[in-house]
Design an enzyme around this catalytic site. Structure first.
Site, PDB file in Angstrom:
ATOM      1  N   HIS A 142       0.793  -1.243   0.000  1.00  0.00           N
ATOM      2  CA  HIS A 142       0.000   0.000   0.000  1.00  0.00           C
ATOM      3  C   HIS A 142       0.822   1.290   0.000  1.00  0.00           C
ATOM      4  CE1 HIS A 142      -0.552   0.919   4.566  1.00  0.00           C
ATOM      5  NE2 HIS A 142       0.590   0.307   4.367  1.00  0.00           N
ATOM      6  N   HIS A 143       2.146   1.197   0.320  1.00  0.00           N
ATOM      7  CA  HIS A 143       2.968   2.413   0.211  1.00  0.00           C
ATOM      8  C   HIS A 143       3.506   2.629  -1.206  1.00  0.00           C
ATOM      9  CE1 HIS A 143       2.803   3.290   4.412  1.00  0.00           C
ATOM     10  NE2 HIS A 143       3.420   2.184   4.766  1.00  0.00           N
ATOM     11  N   ALA A 144       3.491   1.571  -2.012  1.00  0.00           N
ATOM     12  CA  ALA A 144       4.095   1.684  -3.342  1.00  0.00           C
ATOM     13  C   ALA A 144       3.278   2.643  -4.203  1.00  0.00           C
ATOM     14  CB  ALA A 144       4.181   0.313  -4.002  1.00  0.00           C
ATOM     15  N   ASN A 185      -0.400   5.664   1.240  1.00  0.00           N
ATOM     16  CA  ASN A 185      -0.173   6.756   0.286  1.00  0.00           C
ATOM     17  C   ASN A 185      -0.221   6.284  -1.157  1.00  0.00           C
ATOM     18  OD1 ASN A 185       2.331   5.555   1.469  1.00  0.00           O
ATOM     19  ND2 ASN A 185       3.237   6.511  -0.354  1.00  0.00           N
TER      20      ASN A 185
END
Lengths: 631, 631
Positions: A142-144, A185
């Site tokens: 989910h940060h990628a 993000n």
């Protein structure tokens, strides 16, 4: 949307699972990293021990294809992840800091497998092969961001799976609920301007909590057509547990989700808000996760996929995943004790609701229409009305207007500084600094921001002081340092300036022998500034300081001398609610910089009755201080 | 509470069912009665067709014992129901009205069987024999009071079962959720002062909807230790569907239920709020019931019993019960379309929340602390502050105070009637009646009722009129008929009195040739009263009437003559929101009694911008009316 094809429960399990240890080729030996293979190994072990594995239908894993990845990520990102250089691998420990990313030779394959696993789990649900599914995969996603690997994540597994489902099946409207303790993000960015995907994230925010940018704030809600299709619920700190998460679910997540009405729900299921996680600092129990899952399982005709994201206590992840899987399999979540969300969470959820209510009709309260939307002639601020009221009232009490010579002061405080007659020749003077007082109120309905005028009143805490000073025959200098913002003027500077100005011209030049300073609410801190500013001249006449404050306890600055701190402790009375965190923790009572604390019990709302309840003590204290002088 | 004993799902179904046609010996042949045997026959038929019966474990029915009945009902009630007299049976059609009760020879046995069925279903869940259960029984129970049969009900099945479970098992804290469209007066009464049972009911209320007493109102919340353990959500009318029921669940039922944390949940499941019910007038779909069931199934570790109460469309009951049973069996509820609750329901839920927030910390908004709780000296009403503000403002506009000779008028309206200079010699006079104007506001936090002063402003709609009258050189008589309540004075009488007084003394006696009446908000209706009261003398000078109203459209009374109605239609401009129900339905535009309607489009909150938006039309209209006179 039609319901998924009915399945014959007797033939194959209706809940799918993706799990394959091949993804564990991504690991590091240099040091123990939080994002380690044991995260999924232990989870699988516990699922097996709980006898849940036989109830799950295995969905094969496979690497994501380039064209799938490119639905979310850029070509450059694809290239960068495929051509990892030897130098990067060797330097991984230095190149990335310990909490961000590591790579080895197999990282590209593992990341593609993980992403492919998420795709297959989501497709199986979207096509009706299974009703629900879990994906026990790593590395997380989910940060990628579309163009950047970060925060242990290479490809955004959930975002890619969402796009594949939208492209290849009838499932178009998708809710991604991200309960990982960090803001997703990458996921928000992937759907920033897309109203077909509702992204809701509950996470810690601020104090540089990872990723540490303003992007996860409550007012970051997407752009263009996707405006308000990102919903961030940012906890201001740690310590959030089941009560707080379920409060957010009841007040934000579920109402908005039902208004959106997804065709499928994907949980970005990090378990780093779980009890004992080394990074999250929160306290969600497996039962809490089970309840959140149960709520989400009621949406989208039950089409639900749980995809593992973060979580760094291996046992916490495993136990939480078992609890979630039970609910995914149709069990009821275990019982919870009676509970109420804490004040910080309640406040956060309320603020998020107020912001989101601009778009989502199911959440309350509404935000007021900006005053600027009206013809300027047709509105008056309550501040202006209250200023006028105060001025009139003090006039009827025989008080006199104190002229302010400076233009800035006049425009800000004009009519709000008044004094008793003969102030300059009084021996005992009260210098009283306060705000308007609180207005207690309700709105008239759920549907507008119209005030219920009949149930609205001003708590005029200052009257008690004014009447008492009059009765005692003391001189009184009264200044209303009403709320904060005046455009273009820095309030703290001006506040100090006016207090010093008033002191120099109306107190120091007078016949005063006994000076008492009284502060109320936001004005209290300013008093301490004045004392330090005029200490040498003030010391001879200042007999005592009373502060009545409910939010922040006024604090002597670090510049204060030992003598000043000691004086303050001995000559002050600081009335604060007994429920104030610094009182409960005992800190306020110990430190000299807080003065002499008087904890005031009151069951009612925090500010409303503090002055009224403390008034007898205040009178005694001042009498005492004046006696001491005389004796 | 421990979890129920784990069951081996393969051996026996984990969901129980009580069903037996013996209860159908209670029926009536005189006439077709709503509470008929087909209610459960058809339900069972549909459960069978849906292939759900094989998934249910049959729980045997048996008559309730006397000692069980006496846990809720009095000895006299027991005697009365056991010794039904031949005369009562013969006279049943006369003795009870058609919608209340009927009896036959077998009624006592059937009522005991129905009650015993509820007991067995609840005990089976409480002891862990099954995880959940449904009881397809009749006659229903929730209207039966401790000492009285009523509303088709003889024994309060759910109340008796609750008491038996509490007495005989470890399950002590019980939530009864009553979604029957009628208030379960009997159930609430049975646990009136008992905090171990939380009774929540969603029902229609008012307009003599059965049972038609004030008992089911939102402020009827239990007594003594049971205070706030009864939660009534009373719909003000029909037409409520899935969106409204789920809104109530999200905002009231589930937060309070989680704060209460029951050991078991019993649904008093009447299906008379279902689509097509002949009595309920509501629109809940089987899917809506499924969602409510899913939410409740998350509580109490899944210990859930569904007990049939009312519902009078046989097909609606059956379909709804099938949908509920699927969820009880662990299926996900079907998908719902995007939806938002209607305004009436939103408002009702908001009012209930405000009342219940005195006790339940999980519901918002909070109700304001009553002003009476403070030292009277230390608070000032916003009304007093606004009166002062208005008076000062009009003074600065060069207007003069109009003295009021009557004491009552003076104490109510003193300082609130002002006029322009030389009023008595003006040819054109505007008589303007209004309220303060709306205050737009937000609270400062979720935790208190403190107003956010910095975001609060008064919409001074009257300024536009005052400035315009001044510019045009018209005479102006301005009266602020601010909100309703003044203790001890009937406002409508006084309002009429003051308008007539002002007209007689300041208008009729003046040189006026052209009179324009303007009303705003709550003052509009009073204008129409004044016109009828002074019609003969007024007719010669009155040129037009402007009303600006957002809630109620002012209406000419039935006493008005045809001539007056015609005059009003031709000489009025009534600005109302284009979204007003009477505008949307077209009624307001057709009938003369509403005058000449001007629908005003505005996307913002209902009252806020109406005057601002309508002002150009108002000016044109008045110019027109004055021209007409002249030409």
């Amino acid at each position: 949307m039609a319901q998924p094809n009915a399945l014959n429960d007797d033939v194959l399990p209706s809940v799918g699972v993706v799990y394959n240890t091949e993804v564990n080729s991504h690991f590091i030996t240099v040091d123990t990293h939080y994002e380690c293979p044991e995260r999924i190994l232990r989870t699988w072990e516990l699922l097996t021990e709980a006898d849940l594995v036989p109830k799950l239908r295995k969905i094969p894993i496979r690497p994501a294809h380039k064209e799938e990845i490119l639905l979310v990520h850029g070509e450059d990102h694809w290239e960068a992840t495929q051509s990892i250089k030897e130098a990067d691998i060797e330097g991984t420990a230095d190149y990335y800091n310990r909490l961000s990313l590591y790579i080895n030779h197999d990282t590209p394959d593992a990341a593609l497998l993980s992403c492919g696993g998420a795709i297959e789990a989501c497709k199986a649900v979207a096509t009706g092969t299974v009703k629900r599914a879990i994906a026990v995969i790593r590395p997380p996603g989910h940060h990628a961001e579309p163009d950047q690997s970060m925060g242990f994540c290479f490809f955004n597994n959930v975002a890619v799976a969402t796009r594949v489902v939208q492209q290849q099946t009838d499932v178009k409207r998708i809710l991604i609920l991200d309960w990982d303790v960090h803001h997703g993000n990458g996921t928000q960015k992937a759907f920033e301007d897309d109203p077909s995907v509702l992204y809701i994230s509950i996470h810690r925010f601020g104090d540089e909590f990872y990723p540490g940018t303003p992007y996860g704030g409550m007012r970051s809600t997407g752009e263009g057509e996707g405006k308000f299709y990102s919903v961030n619920i940012p906890w201001p700190g740690g310590g959030m547990g089941d009560a707080e998460y379920l409060h957010a679910f009841q007040n934000i997540v579920m109402p908005i989700a039902m208004e959106f009405s997804p065709h499928m729900v994907i949980i970005s299921a990090g378990f780093d808000a779980a009890v004992n996680d080394p990074l999250g600092g929160c306290n969600v129990t497996p039962t809490g996760y089970a309840h959140m899952t149960h709520m989400l399982a009621g949406l989208a005709g039950g089409r639900l996929v749980v995809v593992l994201e973060g979580g760094y206590n291996v046992d916490s992840i495993a136990k939480s995943m078992v609890a979630v899987t039970r609910v995914v399999l149709g069990e009821a979540p275990p019982e919870l004790e009676p509970m109420v969300a804490n004040e910080e969470a309640t406040e956060t959820v309320w603020l998020v609701a107020k912001w989101q209510s601009k778009f989502w009709k199911s959440v309350k309260p509404q935000e007021v229409i900006p005053r600027e939307d009206f013809d300027p002639e047709s509105t008056v601020t309550i501040t202006d009305i209250l200023k006028q009221y105060r001025y009139n009232y003090l006039c009827t009490q025989g008080m006199l207007l104190v002229p302010l010579l400076d233009d800035k002061m006049e425009s800000r405080y004009g009519t709000q500084v008044m004094c008793s007659k003969n102030l300059l020749v009084q021996k005992t003077v009260i210098f009283f600094m306060h705000e308007f007082g609180n207005i207690q109120s309700e709105l008239q309905s759920a549907l507008t921001c119209d005030l219920n005028i009949e149930r609205t009143y001003l708590i005029e805490s200052s009257r008690a002081i004014i009447n008492w000073a009059k009765e005692e025959g003391y001189g009184l200098l009264d200044v209303n340092l009403f709320p904060k913002f005046v455009s273009g003027i820095k309030p703290s500077k001006l506040t100090k300036d006016i207090l010093v100005y008033l002191y120099d011209n109306y107190i120091q030049l007078s016949d005063v022998e006994n000076l008492i300073l009284i502060g109320h609410g936001g004005a209290c801190q300013a008093i301490l500034g004045l004392i330090l500013e005029r200490w040498p001249v003030m010391e001879g006449t200042l007999r005592g300081v009373v502060n009545v404050s409910w939010l922040n306890i006024p604090t002597m600055s670090a510049d204060a001398s030992d003598e000043q701190l000691k004086w303050y402790k001995q000559h002050s009375l600081v009335a604060v609610p007994s429920s104030h965190p610094l009182v409960l923790s005992g800190k306020a009572l110990k430190k000299k910089k807080f003065g002499k604390i008087l904890p005031v019990d009151h069951t009612e709302s925090r500010s409303a009755k503090l002055m009224e309840t403390a008034m007898p003590n205040i009178k005694d204290f001042i009498a005492d201080m004046l006696d001491k002088k005389i004796s």
